[in-house]
Design an enzyme around this catalytic site. Sequence first.
Site, mmCIF file in Angstrom:
data_model
loop_
_atom_site.group_PDB
_atom_site.id
_atom_site.type_symbol
_atom_site.label_atom_id
_atom_site.label_comp_id
_atom_site.label_asym_id
_atom_site.label_seq_id
_atom_site.Cartn_x
_atom_site.Cartn_y
_atom_site.Cartn_z
ATOM 1 N NE ARG A 1 -4.594 -26.349 -75.064
ATOM 2 C CZ ARG A 1 -5.500 -25.851 -75.905
ATOM 3 N NH1 ARG A 1 -5.612 -24.549 -76.061
ATOM 4 N NH2 ARG A 1 -6.284 -26.647 -76.615
ATOM 5 C CG HIS B 1 -8.681 -23.123 -73.105
ATOM 6 N ND1 HIS B 1 -7.663 -22.241 -72.848
ATOM 7 C CD2 HIS B 1 -9.814 -22.559 -72.577
ATOM 8 C CE1 HIS B 1 -8.153 -21.181 -72.201
ATOM 9 N NE2 HIS B 1 -9.445 -21.367 -72.019
ATOM 10 C CE1 TYR C 1 -8.024 -26.621 -79.960
ATOM 11 C CE2 TYR C 1 -10.359 -26.506 -79.419
ATOM 12 C CZ TYR C 1 -9.037 -26.503 -79.016
ATOM 13 O OH TYR C 1 -8.724 -26.385 -77.688
#
Lengths: 326, 354
Positions: free
Chosen positions: B257, B261, B270
Amino acid sequence: MAELTLVEAVRAALGRALEEDPKVILFGEDVGIDGGVFRATDGLVQRYGFDRVRDTPLSEALIAGMAVGAAAHGMRPVAEVQFMGFIYPAIDQLVNHASRLRTRTRGRLTCPMVLRAPYGGGIHAPEHHSESTESMLAHIPGLRVVVPSSPARAYGLLLAAIRDPDPVVFLEPKRIYRALREDVNDDGTALPLDQAFLLREGSDVTLVTWGAMVVETLEAASALAGRGIQAEVIDLATLKPLDTATILASVAKTGRCVIVHEAAMTAGLGAEVAAQIAERGLTSLLAPVRRVAGYDTVMPLPRLEGRYMPGAGRIVLAVEDAMAFA
Amino acid sequence: MRKHMASFEIDCTAYLNADGAPLGDLPDFAGDTETVVALYRAMVRTRAFDTKAIALQRTGRLGTYASCLGQEAIGVGAASAMEPGDVLLPSFREHAAQLRRGVTPVESLLYWGGDERGSDFAGPRNDFPVCIPVASQFPHAAGVALAMSLNREKAVAVAIGGDGSTSKGEFYEALNLVGLWTLPAVFVINNNQWAISVRRREQSAAKTLAQKAIAAGMPGEQADGNDVIAVRDAVSRALARAREGAGGTLIECLSYRLGDHTTADDARRYREDEEVKAHWKEEPIARLRAWLVAEHGWSKTDEESLLRGAADEMDAAAEAYLATEPEQAASMFDHLYETLPGDLTTQRAEVSDG
């Protein structure tokens, strides 16, 4: 015309639906050779084959979700969850998909499915087998929630639910699965959804109920008649959407209303009925609306369930209270 | 006494390395320029859509949007292997598959812009709308596959979910049934290594996600999810098996990815930029382009014309989306049931504009 019990009437309706529409399929846990733990599907796999009457693995979320998928792809699935106590993993599918597929695709995909589940207490069943949490389901927009209270209504309403173009949760009051027999004409005639049934006419008080509590409510109405109180008894039958017109018309006539349900009192469907009367029928009331319901406790195990379930005695007391008001 | 009862192997299909060099013999379709250029076009078009959607969101003209940046090969590879009569059941990130199936950019923008009409596709009428509750589309795929099988349709239900979805009960329940009933369903996992902030290795101790199929009694395999030829090949084989009545397959596509998100997420909280940068070297579009240039005569002019065409299409789509009048407020009632129950007509009248 045959005298059938409620569970036999369910079976007759399922058989009729399988017979008349090749798109109808049944699936759930133990619905095949075993015929369902209450025998609601007894003999159907022998008549209609394993393709159309299927035992699923123990997977309630799958059972509901598979019904959504099959319904959206042209079938008429009638899925069974063995007891309402095990319906909760399936609620994701009911809330997030079954009830909203038509809305979220603007009618491109629809969900003509039925999810059947026996519900309610009073048969001394093990833990988690006796609850009545129908108001949770009745809160979901886009869903229909239907509860029969007699063999004939079970037959006619289940056929209507299966033929309905939208998702229906069909909750079967297992306490009266075999409690009484009634003439049921297995001729494929459905009864209307979204309509309450007037079971007894009366002029003094309206008793609103559904499911197995119809038995105690009618019993209470008979007892009250012996004391000169004429109770009108309404079986809601479809809990969502609610037939408020029938309730309000009755309360306009009687001026008093007692709502009877087995489910816990707080935020139960009785609260919605009372609110509808408060909003739209307040001026016809001669006494406060009363609820006779299960207590706001965890459903007790069999030794105490008799003390939890509302009986005719509690209904009579509530009616006498309403009659005595001013 | 103890005796050995079962063992299994998981294969991973890959044809092009990160530089676009062949790793060995390629499947037959890779020799057809028209086919592979179409795959490339579809990925470029998806990325142009993604770029436009994010730009619209950042300027307050689109709702929260889930980017598929870097994962275009999965949706394009899977959808390009499907027939029109198959049914796609995508998660919310599978714009690549939806666009390739014929959902228009305007429809998709309408959906992400908060308008239900965006899921009323004119194209693939039986495809499901995007699924947001993670893994809840897998039981639907089982149901669609059951209907297909009972109707003798010779069609396949293809559900796509993320790596996180393989931790959910509904994934296992549906997978178990597809294996048990030999249903024509293919489950494609877009393993982009992240479920919001949780890494793949924190999601499951299983060495591969594909091996979850073994417990369901069906084949599971991996494909290089940054290699559209590998994805298309793996999905084609699975679809052929399903059409023959041999049942379902789980295909785990390994990708990364590259974006957040969703537009509501900030992945810098993160994960390190360095990690993302390293994965840019493996992304699917540059890889296929290198191979097209080397093997299929893809020219600079072809490239420029494709990029310009895709950007123009998305500009026009954005304009059409922005020019779409909102539905009447009362429309929220109009598809609740086939026939609106009596009491709701009162509520409907309350919000009615006309």
